[in-house]
Design a protein around this motif. Structure first.
Motif, mmCIF file in Angstrom:
data_model
loop_
_atom_site.group_PDB
_atom_site.id
_atom_site.type_symbol
_atom_site.label_atom_id
_atom_site.label_comp_id
_atom_site.label_asym_id
_atom_site.label_seq_id
_atom_site.Cartn_x
_atom_site.Cartn_y
_atom_site.Cartn_z
ATOM 1 N N PRO A 82 32.282 42.720 51.098
ATOM 2 C CA PRO A 82 33.272 43.140 52.093
ATOM 3 C C PRO A 82 34.527 43.701 51.432
ATOM 4 O O PRO A 82 34.857 43.330 50.295
ATOM 5 C CB PRO A 82 33.576 41.843 52.848
ATOM 6 C CG PRO A 82 33.194 40.742 51.919
ATOM 7 C CD PRO A 82 32.040 41.261 51.122
ATOM 8 N N GLU A 83 35.213 44.573 52.145
ATOM 9 C CA GLU A 83 36.388 45.250 51.580
ATOM 10 C C GLU A 83 37.501 44.286 51.211
ATOM 11 O O GLU A 83 38.335 44.593 50.365
ATOM 12 C CB GLU A 83 36.907 46.291 52.567
ATOM 13 C CG GLU A 83 35.962 47.471 52.766
ATOM 14 C CD GLU A 83 36.581 48.553 53.635
ATOM 15 O OE1 GLU A 83 37.741 48.369 54.063
ATOM 16 O OE2 GLU A 83 35.913 49.570 53.869
ATOM 17 N N SER A 84 37.524 43.118 51.846
ATOM 18 C CA SER A 84 38.588 42.159 51.565
ATOM 19 C C SER A 84 38.360 41.359 50.293
ATOM 20 O O SER A 84 39.260 40.677 49.811
ATOM 21 C CB SER A 84 38.732 41.185 52.740
ATOM 22 O OG SER A 84 37.496 40.483 52.938
ATOM 23 N N GLY A 85 37.146 41.443 49.713
ATOM 24 C CA GLY A 85 36.825 40.665 48.530
ATOM 25 C C GLY A 85 37.484 41.194 47.270
ATOM 26 O O GLY A 85 37.902 42.357 47.192
ATOM 27 N N ALA A 86 37.571 40.336 46.251
ATOM 28 C CA ALA A 86 38.254 40.689 45.002
ATOM 29 C C ALA A 86 37.628 41.913 44.341
ATOM 30 O O ALA A 86 38.334 42.854 43.955
ATOM 31 C CB ALA A 86 38.235 39.499 44.047
ATOM 32 N N ILE A 87 36.311 41.920 44.186
ATOM 33 C CA ILE A 87 35.662 43.032 43.493
ATOM 34 C C ILE A 87 35.871 44.342 44.243
ATOM 35 O O ILE A 87 36.164 45.378 43.630
ATOM 36 C CB ILE A 87 34.161 42.742 43.294
ATOM 37 C CG1 ILE A 87 33.982 41.683 42.203
ATOM 38 C CG2 ILE A 87 33.395 44.003 42.917
ATOM 39 C CD1 ILE A 87 32.542 41.364 41.865
#
Length: 349
Positions: A82-87
């Motif tokens: 998901p876009e909110s994740g760190a990577i």
């Protein structure tokens, strides 16, 4: 998947989602070592991030990197990013495709991840990322070390450039160029010595005796060794702290680059990095026993003209035994059988 591995992947931004993006999982000892996109070309690029020293692991990595369809021998898993994740937030600033994610040592609280990103024109970068408190401390320490030593030692060679860095609420990270080629322990010793020479001060002094590194070992020295140390004048040196074969790569021009700088120290004891390199190459790469390791390293210290030239320049020549023993006393954590190595090293003058 082990709960610890799943938790770490989740902290990096991966979510279990059936039917989303399929990845291939490469395990070692029942733990997740790497994950790759379910694409043969990307997997063959991503496996280059893994540089094992033992021949079974090297054989497995070569198989994955060379054999078409090798990814089907690996277990598959569905994970979303998901876009909110760190990577995902990192990749927005490092354009390219993820080809592999190497997970750090699961036994360490400071477990970090390495993400290989292949950009345009096949130019790749590695992102080192930490999400736990301990890992973020190590990430910040290495970043500060790289920036400080590049600024303070402008003539030093072998220190990689940092492209970007991130300090977010839930992770710390920075990116470096990806250097693919590794080199054998004996193939580039002369060039490694040239790197070490560039890390040294221009003149000799007794200042090494006031370093924390030396003071930690001085109390373990014999009275004769203390007397020798008092008469020594050495060139203070930048010290990497883990100058081992697996931390040395080559840049595009064939020059040596040293990676993993979180333990580096400025103006420290010269020669210890070289001894560490020789010992780890013998014991961990060539799998020599402690007496065989001490015999080989002693011979290199005493007879190899390249090594002797370096020891003469930095001030250790003629006191190779003290160099070896002081290093072993100072890095008792580096080898599981340091006591045995020390016992055999007593025969070195």
């Amino acid at each position: 998947m082990n709960a610890s591995d799943q938790k770490f992947l989740s902290s990096l931004g991966f979510e279990n989602q059936t039917g989303k993006f399929r990845w291939r999982v490469f395990c070692r000892g029942g733990r997740v070592l790497m994950i790759f996109p379910d694409d043969g070309k990307l997997l063959r690029a991503g496996i280059q991030l893994y540089s094992p020293q033992r021949w079974p692991a090297r054989l497995a990595a070569k198989f994955l990197g060379c054999v078409p369809g090798a990814r089907f021998f690996l277990r598959s898993i569905d994970l979303d990013l998901p876009e909110s994740g760190a990577i995902s937030r990192v990749i927005k600033r490092v354009p390219g495709e993820i080809t592999g994610v190497l997970l750090g040592n699961p036994a360490q609280n400071e477990r970090r991840g390495l993400i290989l990103v292949q950009g345009s024109a096949q130019r790749s970068r590695v992102v080192k990322i930490g999400t736990s408190r301990e890992a973020r401390v190590q990430i910040r320490r290495e970043l500060e070390s790289l920036e400080r030593h590049r600024n303070d030692c402008p003539s030093a060679i072998g220190i990689p450039n940092v492209f970007e860095s991130w300090e977010e609420s839930d992770f710390s990270a920075f990116s470096l160029p990806f250097y693919q080629t590794r080199t054998g322990s004996g193939e580039r010793l002369a060039e490694l010595i040239r790197v070490l020479q560039s890390w040294q001060a221009r003149s000799k002094s007794s200042s090494f005796r006031s370093t924390r590194s030396w003071q930690q070992v001085e109390k373990e020295l014999t009275s004769e060794e203390k007397s020798i140390a008092e008469s020594l004048r050495l060139k203070p040196s930048l010290r990497h702290g883990d100058l081992a074969l697996w931390n040395i790569v080559q840049n595009e021009d064939g020059g040596l680059i040293v990676i993993d700088w979180e333990t580096a120290l400025a103006s420290d004891v010269p020669g210890w990095d070289l001894v560490h390199f020789l010992l780890t190459s013998s014991q961990f790469v060539e799998k020599n026993s402690p007496p065989e390791t001490i015999s080989k390293v002693s011979e290199q210290l005493l007879t190899d003209p390249r090594v002797q030239n370096f020891l003469s320049e930095c001030g250790w020549q003629g006191n190779e035994g003290l160099l070896l023993r002081s290093y072993l006393l100072g890095r008792s954590d580096a080898f599981p059988d340091t006591a045995e190595l020390l016992r055999y090293s007593r025969n070195l003058p």
